[in-house]
Write a protein that holds these residues in place. Structure first.
Motif, mmCIF file in Angstrom:
data_model
loop_
_atom_site.group_PDB
_atom_site.id
_atom_site.type_symbol
_atom_site.label_atom_id
_atom_site.label_comp_id
_atom_site.label_asym_id
_atom_site.label_seq_id
_atom_site.Cartn_x
_atom_site.Cartn_y
_atom_site.Cartn_z
ATOM 1 N N LEU A 60 0.826 -1.207 0.000
ATOM 2 C CA LEU A 60 0.000 0.000 0.000
ATOM 3 C C LEU A 60 0.858 1.254 0.000
ATOM 4 C CD1 LEU A 60 -2.846 -1.160 2.393
ATOM 5 C CD2 LEU A 60 -2.844 -1.049 -0.119
ATOM 6 N N ASP A 61 2.090 1.130 0.528
ATOM 7 C CA ASP A 61 2.989 2.279 0.532
ATOM 8 C C ASP A 61 3.794 2.401 -0.757
ATOM 9 O OD1 ASP A 61 2.157 2.989 2.982
ATOM 10 O OD2 ASP A 61 3.775 1.972 4.083
ATOM 11 N N ALA A 62 3.722 1.371 -1.598
ATOM 12 C CA ALA A 62 4.584 1.349 -2.784
ATOM 13 C C ALA A 62 4.279 2.557 -3.660
ATOM 14 C CB ALA A 62 4.365 0.065 -3.576
ATOM 15 N N PRO A 63 5.338 3.240 -4.132
ATOM 16 C CA PRO A 63 5.106 4.411 -4.992
ATOM 17 C C PRO A 63 4.409 3.977 -6.278
ATOM 18 C CG PRO A 63 7.431 3.769 -4.976
ATOM 19 C CD PRO A 63 6.757 2.947 -3.933
ATOM 20 N N GLY A 64 3.416 4.727 -6.667
ATOM 21 C CA GLY A 64 2.753 4.449 -7.937
ATOM 22 C C GLY A 64 1.628 3.459 -7.849
ATOM 23 N N LEU A 65 1.350 2.893 -6.652
ATOM 24 C CA LEU A 65 0.302 1.877 -6.590
ATOM 25 C C LEU A 65 -1.067 2.459 -6.944
ATOM 26 C CD1 LEU A 65 -0.282 -1.151 -5.834
ATOM 27 C CD2 LEU A 65 -1.271 -0.172 -3.759
ATOM 28 N N ASP A 66 -1.370 3.637 -6.368
ATOM 29 C CA ASP A 66 -2.671 4.249 -6.648
ATOM 30 C C ASP A 66 -2.870 4.435 -8.145
ATOM 31 O OD1 ASP A 66 -2.900 4.343 -4.033
ATOM 32 O OD2 ASP A 66 -2.855 6.536 -3.812
ATOM 33 N N GLY A 67 -1.837 5.038 -8.769
ATOM 34 C CA GLY A 67 -1.921 5.290 -10.205
ATOM 35 C C GLY A 67 -2.064 3.997 -10.983
ATOM 36 N N ALA A 68 -1.333 2.968 -10.560
ATOM 37 C CA ALA A 68 -1.379 1.690 -11.280
ATOM 38 C C ALA A 68 -2.774 1.087 -11.204
ATOM 39 C CB ALA A 68 -0.351 0.727 -10.691
ATOM 40 N N VAL A 69 -3.383 1.130 -10.018
ATOM 41 C CA VAL A 69 -4.723 0.551 -9.866
ATOM 42 C C VAL A 69 -5.730 1.355 -10.689
ATOM 43 C CG1 VAL A 69 -6.587 0.134 -8.229
ATOM 44 C CG2 VAL A 69 -4.239 -0.474 -7.631
ATOM 45 N N ARG A 70 -5.595 2.685 -10.623
ATOM 46 C CA ARG A 70 -6.535 3.519 -11.377
ATOM 47 C C ARG A 70 -6.416 3.209 -12.867
ATOM 48 N NH1 ARG A 70 -4.695 8.654 -10.699
ATOM 49 N NH2 ARG A 70 -4.886 8.359 -8.460
ATOM 50 N N LEU A 71 -5.183 3.122 -13.339
ATOM 51 C CA LEU A 71 -4.939 2.848 -14.753
ATOM 52 C C LEU A 71 -5.473 1.465 -15.145
ATOM 53 C CD1 LEU A 71 -3.503 4.229 -17.116
ATOM 54 C CD2 LEU A 71 -1.461 2.932 -16.520
ATOM 55 N N THR A 72 -5.279 0.486 -14.264
ATOM 56 C CA THR A 72 -5.779 -0.866 -14.527
ATOM 57 C C THR A 72 -7.290 -0.856 -14.694
ATOM 58 O OG1 THR A 72 -3.966 -1.890 -13.324
ATOM 59 C CG2 THR A 72 -5.989 -3.162 -13.515
ATOM 60 N N LEU A 73 -7.969 -0.193 -13.752
ATOM 61 C CA LEU A 73 -9.430 -0.146 -13.818
ATOM 62 C C LEU A 73 -9.886 0.584 -15.078
ATOM 63 C CD1 LEU A 73 -10.274 0.582 -10.082
ATOM 64 C CD2 LEU A 73 -10.702 -1.532 -11.344
ATOM 65 N N LEU A 74 -9.227 1.697 -15.374
ATOM 66 C CA LEU A 74 -9.622 2.507 -16.529
ATOM 67 C C LEU A 74 -9.459 1.713 -17.834
ATOM 68 C CD1 LEU A 74 -10.301 5.487 -17.526
ATOM 69 C CD2 LEU A 74 -7.845 5.663 -17.982
ATOM 70 N N THR A 75 -8.264 1.189 -18.054
ATOM 71 C CA THR A 75 -8.020 0.509 -19.327
ATOM 72 C C THR A 75 -8.858 -0.770 -19.423
ATOM 73 O OG1 THR A 75 -6.101 -0.558 -18.318
ATOM 74 C CG2 THR A 75 -5.686 1.364 -19.664
ATOM 75 N N GLY A 76 -8.951 -1.522 -18.316
ATOM 76 C CA GLY A 76 -9.697 -2.778 -18.344
ATOM 77 C C GLY A 76 -11.164 -2.560 -18.642
ATOM 78 N N LEU A 77 -11.775 -1.626 -17.906
ATOM 79 C CA LEU A 77 -13.212 -1.414 -18.075
ATOM 80 C C LEU A 77 -13.541 -0.765 -19.408
ATOM 81 C CD1 LEU A 77 -14.436 -0.370 -14.534
ATOM 82 C CD2 LEU A 77 -15.367 -2.187 -15.976
ATOM 83 N N VAL A 78 -12.800 0.277 -19.761
ATOM 84 C CA VAL A 78 -13.124 0.992 -21.001
ATOM 85 C C VAL A 78 -12.931 0.071 -22.207
ATOM 86 C CG1 VAL A 78 -12.508 2.902 -22.511
ATOM 87 C CG2 VAL A 78 -12.642 3.261 -20.048
ATOM 88 N N SER A 79 -11.817 -0.686 -22.237
ATOM 89 C CA SER A 79 -11.596 -1.541 -23.415
ATOM 90 C C SER A 79 -12.673 -2.620 -23.505
ATOM 91 C CB SER A 79 -10.199 -2.158 -23.371
ATOM 92 O OG SER A 79 -10.084 -3.045 -22.288
ATOM 93 N N THR A 80 -13.094 -3.180 -22.365
ATOM 94 C CA THR A 80 -14.137 -4.201 -22.411
ATOM 95 C C THR A 80 -15.462 -3.602 -22.876
ATOM 96 O OG1 THR A 80 -13.060 -5.324 -20.587
ATOM 97 C CG2 THR A 80 -15.291 -6.006 -21.106
ATOM 98 N N LEU A 81 -15.812 -2.422 -22.344
ATOM 99 C CA LEU A 81 -17.069 -1.794 -22.747
ATOM 100 C C LEU A 81 -17.052 -1.463 -24.236
ATOM 101 C CD1 LEU A 81 -17.750 0.517 -19.668
ATOM 102 C CD2 LEU A 81 -19.213 -1.336 -20.488
ATOM 103 N N VAL A 82 -15.918 -0.942 -24.715
ATOM 104 C CA VAL A 82 -15.825 -0.612 -26.142
ATOM 105 C C VAL A 82 -15.980 -1.880 -26.980
ATOM 106 C CG1 VAL A 82 -14.248 0.171 -27.957
ATOM 107 C CG2 VAL A 82 -14.443 1.470 -25.835
ATOM 108 N N SER A 83 -15.281 -2.959 -26.585
ATOM 109 C CA SER A 83 -15.366 -4.191 -27.365
ATOM 110 C C SER A 83 -16.793 -4.734 -27.389
ATOM 111 C CB SER A 83 -14.470 -5.282 -26.771
ATOM 112 O OG SER A 83 -13.201 -4.796 -26.513
ATOM 113 N N LEU A 84 -17.438 -4.718 -26.219
ATOM 114 C CA LEU A 84 -18.799 -5.258 -26.154
ATOM 115 C C LEU A 84 -19.754 -4.413 -26.988
ATOM 116 C CD1 LEU A 84 -20.743 -7.323 -25.001
ATOM 117 C CD2 LEU A 84 -21.047 -5.842 -23.009
ATOM 118 N N ALA A 85 -19.637 -3.083 -26.841
ATOM 119 C CA ALA A 85 -20.519 -2.204 -27.602
ATOM 120 C C ALA A 85 -20.292 -2.390 -29.101
ATOM 121 C CB ALA A 85 -20.279 -0.749 -27.198
#
Lengths: 569, 220
Positions: A60-85
């Motif tokens: 939880l203290d690791a530098p960049g973890l917040d950004g990494a999780v946010r980026l993971t959620l963003l790319t994962g969800l948006v790409s799946t929604l785009v593909s499905l649509a």
């Protein structure tokens, strides 16, 4: 003699389902356990002898973890929604037209392209110094030199989203087209049409509600994949911070061995994220159903549907062009000697790029080929054994069994491969052929099952019965009648399995332990370098291998049965 | 050529779907060369009975009761050891094999080498299908395919013949010609034959005893 042969045959069919499940569930369960325990500080080999929450605190203290999780959620969800649509609108807008048939034909080659190769090709295409910029410069863009822009590896992961969306749209289209065979689409569309519904709305109101439950598991697999992708993310995604999965991979290779504990905790977090997102998605499904139910029975018949046609046409064409351009870009770079900016094509060509790369290229190509062939053959034998067993004993896999089958596609690779490597190292099996082939088998198996199950079940069982009544033993009825009649789907399934094996990055990194490398691991490793010629050679070879196999799978049955009209479909 | 092994005898055969009796307890003896006809509404268990006789009945259907071919109790034999030939509504010629290979597939393994193809060719000649050896089954007419299917069944040297509405896809003159051919072969070889049909004309042409199965709706 025939008695003992029969015994052997029955024993195989009997053992197939259990063996298959054990083959891929055991490593996943062992791997998960061996990931979770170090995540709580216990790994004697690295000096962790007590359970603690320390790895989680450090994670939880690791530098960049917040950004990494946010980026993971963003790319994962948006790409799946785009593909499905994209999948839904393309199918709804073009149902039963020539365009749909063209898409059907174009899908196989696109599916065969490994993620890593497509990513590399897209980077060649989209980068500020890439092909598109070269063609447009300087007359359209005014750029006299490659601009200092982050088009690829952009901080919001847009390039990564595009790469994922192209591949996953192809996958979802493929799964949907297969699932549509199980639905009486034609009849339902005729009825809806006779009630005055326009095709686009009729498809959404009548076909989609029947289709969605059938492609739900594939959608979850896409979601899980997009949330935990490593190879594509390393090539197209940002690096400071990267998404979570590549960040974890970086930690597992950290010179500070204590980071392994953090990596283990990260791998568990990755799994938790996927479970949570799938749960949220499932709730979202209910919400969508609640919102759309009134619309289903509102009686609105819809318009001519030009807008969705135009929109989905643009999406489909740009996806196809990007994929084609990506592959062409790799090919061109692989035979380039000099390509100055902003020339649209190289000025000097050099085929010797290939022969120069040959020593290394040959070794990794050979490893790739051997592993893919062996994994595919084992998987085919197991899947066919399962399907025969199922027919012999008239049992169908339950819904729960299908979830088991999808396990390797739903559990993030990084979530159990880390632990599996710990176990392999302690058994001194890492870096060996058996471990590498087995790790590929986990992913080859489910895909071969998905590709083969429907055509296998669709064959009229009276052919086998007829063979039996003509005096053929079950084994002969199988080898002389059933298998030759199913040659085309069997070879297609084999090609799918082969392509899946060739594309595996993370399993190869972990099970190969650096001693066995494939075209994929080499291409990804080279991709961060700067010599596009050598990257082009590896990426193109990686893309070409499965493509050649797909061609063979199409051509071979067509040639063998060129005088058999009943075998064409 | 009388390869026939004697009578086909069903001694109290019953067919069940889950735990409901479709065919209650059927006693039937068919003499060599005789064609018995089984009639009844769809879903009454006719085809299931034939599947049981050739050893291929599958759940949820089940059946019991001994089946004799001559003196031999075949009830427990594997389908491929029973030597009970069956013809279906569809000809089910294997689409990946030529006409000749379809026929050779049925020739018993004791016949070896070229003799197999020779038997196939002779059978074709006898059925006025000379020169069809290398043909793709998909290019044949319905009547020709039906005849090849019959030849294939007979080449396996069956001891009894089961006919599951094999003429219903044919029409007009083809139908009566194929029917005549099938019955003629059955008689000539002394095969006890059981025909399942909806068609009264078929039953009449068979010339043997007619058994009517009640549908379960009628309270069997």
């Amino acid at each position: 003699m025939s008695g003992s042969r029969r015994h052997w045959w029955d024993a195989w069919l009997h053992a197939a389902p259990t063996t298959t499940l054990a083959l891929f569930l055991v490593p996943i369960i062992v791997g998960l356990v061996a990931t979770w325990i170090p995540a709580f500080g216990y790994l004697p080999a690295l000096g962790g002898t007590t359970l603690s929450l320390d790895p989680w605190r450090r994670l939880l203290d690791a530098p960049g973890l917040d950004g990494a999780v946010r980026l993971t959620l963003l790319t994962g969800l948006v790409s799946t929604l785009v593909s499905l649509a994209a999948t839904i609108v393309i199918l709804a807008a073009w149902h039963g037209t020539r365009v749909e048939r063209a898409i059907r034909r174009l899908l196989a080659p696109l599916l065969a392209v490994p993620h890593a190769a497509l990513a590399i090709g897209l980077a060649f295409l989209l980068a500020p110094s890439g092909w598109i910029a070269r063609v447009l410069s300087p007359w359209a863009t005014g750029w006299e030199r490659p601009p200092d822009l982050l088009i690829v590896q952009d901080p919001n992961g847009i390039a990564l989203i595009a790469g994922l969306a192209i591949k996953e749209t192809a996958f979802l289209l493929f799964m949907s087209l297969a699932a549509l065979q199980q639905i009486r689409v034609h009849d339902d569309m005729t009825v809806a049409g006779s009630l005055g519904y326009r095709p686009f709305v009729a498809w959404l109101k009548v076909v989609l509600p029947q289709l969605y439950p059938q492609i739900r598991l594939p959608i979850f697999a896409v979601l899980a994949y997009a949330l935990s992708v490593v190879d594509m993310a390393m090539i197209l995604g940002p690096s400071t911070p990267p998404p979570l999965a590549p960040l974890i991979l970086r930690w597992t290779a950290d010179t500070d061995l204590a980071m392994r504990f953090v990596a283990a905790a990260g791998a568990c977090l990755q799994l938790a994220i996927i479970v949570a997102v799938i749960a949220v998605w499932a709730m979202g499904e209910r919400a969508v159903v609640l919102c759309l139910r009134p619309w289903l029975s509102s009686g609105r018949r819809g318009g001519r549907g030009w807008a969705p046609r135009v929109l989905s046409g643009i999406v489909a064409v740009s996806f196809a062009l990007l994929a084609a351009g990506a592959i062409a870009g790799m090919a061109v770079w692989s035979i380039t000697s000099r390509w100055r900016w902003p020339d649209p094509l190289p000025t000097d060509w050099r085929v010797a790029n290939w022969s120069n790369a040959l020593p290394g290229l040959g070794t990794s190509a050979w490893t790739t080929l051997v592993v893919a062939v062996i994994a595919t053959v084992i998987a085919l034998a197991l899947v066919i054994g399962c399907l025969e067993h199922e027919q012999r004993h008239h049992v169908r896999p339950t819904n729960r069994a299908m979830w088991l089958l999808y396990t390797p596609l739903l559990v993030p690779q990084i979530g159990f491969l880390f632990g599996l490597q710990v176990v392999l190292v302690s058994l001194d099996l890492d870096g060996g052929w058996a471990a590498l082939i087995w790790s590929h088998l986990l992913f080859v198996l489910p895909y071969i099952f998905l590709a083969l199950a429907d055509p296998w079940r669709a064959l009229d069982e009276r052919y086998q019965r007829t063979a039996g009544c003509l005096g053929a033993s079950p084994a002969r009825a199988f080898w002389a009648v059933k298998l030759p009649m199913l040659l085309r789907p069997v070879l297609m399934a084999a090609a799918v399995g082969f392509a899946v094996s060739v594309a595996q990055y993370l399993p190869t990194v972990f099970a190969g332990a650096g001693r066995l490398t494939t075209l994929t691991t080499e291409a990804v490793a080279l991709a961060s370098g700067s010599d596009r010629r050598i990257i082009g050679v590896y990426a193109f070879a990686q893309a070409a291998l499965p493509a050649v196999v797909f061609c063979a799978a199409l051509v071979l049955p067509a040639w063998l049965y060129r005088h058999r009209r009943g075998m064409r479909r | 050529m009388t390869a026939g092994a004697g009578t086909l005898r069903l001694a109290g055969v019953s067919v069940r779907l889950h735990d409901r009796d479709l065919v209650p307890s059927l006693d039937l003896t068919i003499a060599p060369g005789e064609v018995a006809t089984l009639m009844g509404p769809s879903g009454c268990g006719k085809s299931s009975l034939l599947a049981y006789l050739c050893g291929a009945l599958s759940p949820p259907l089940s059946a019991s009761g001994p089946v004799f071919l001559g003196e031999c109790d075949v009830t427990r034999l594997a389908p491929e050891d029973r030597r009970v030939g069956i013809l279906f509504q569809d000809d089910l010629l294997f689409p990946h094999l030529s006409v000749g290979d379809n026929l050779a597939f049925a020739v018993p393994p004791s016949v070896r080498g070229r003799q197999r193809a020779r038997l196939a060719a002779a059978a074709l000649a006898e059925a006025e299908l000379d020169g069809f050896l290398k043909r793709d089954p998909a290019t044949l007419s319905g009547g020709q395919r039906a005849r090849v299917a019959l030849l294939r069944t007979l080449l396996a040297e069956p001891r009894a013949l089961l006919l599951d509405e094999p003429f219903s896809r044919l029409d007009g003159p083809t139908r009566s010609r194929v029917r005549g051919l099938v019955f003629e072969h059955a008689r000539r070889r002394g095969l006890p034959t059981l025909l399942v049909t909806h068609d009264a004309e078929d039953a009449e042409a068979a010339g043997g005893p007619i058994i009517r199965l009640p549908g379960w709706e009628n309270g069997a």
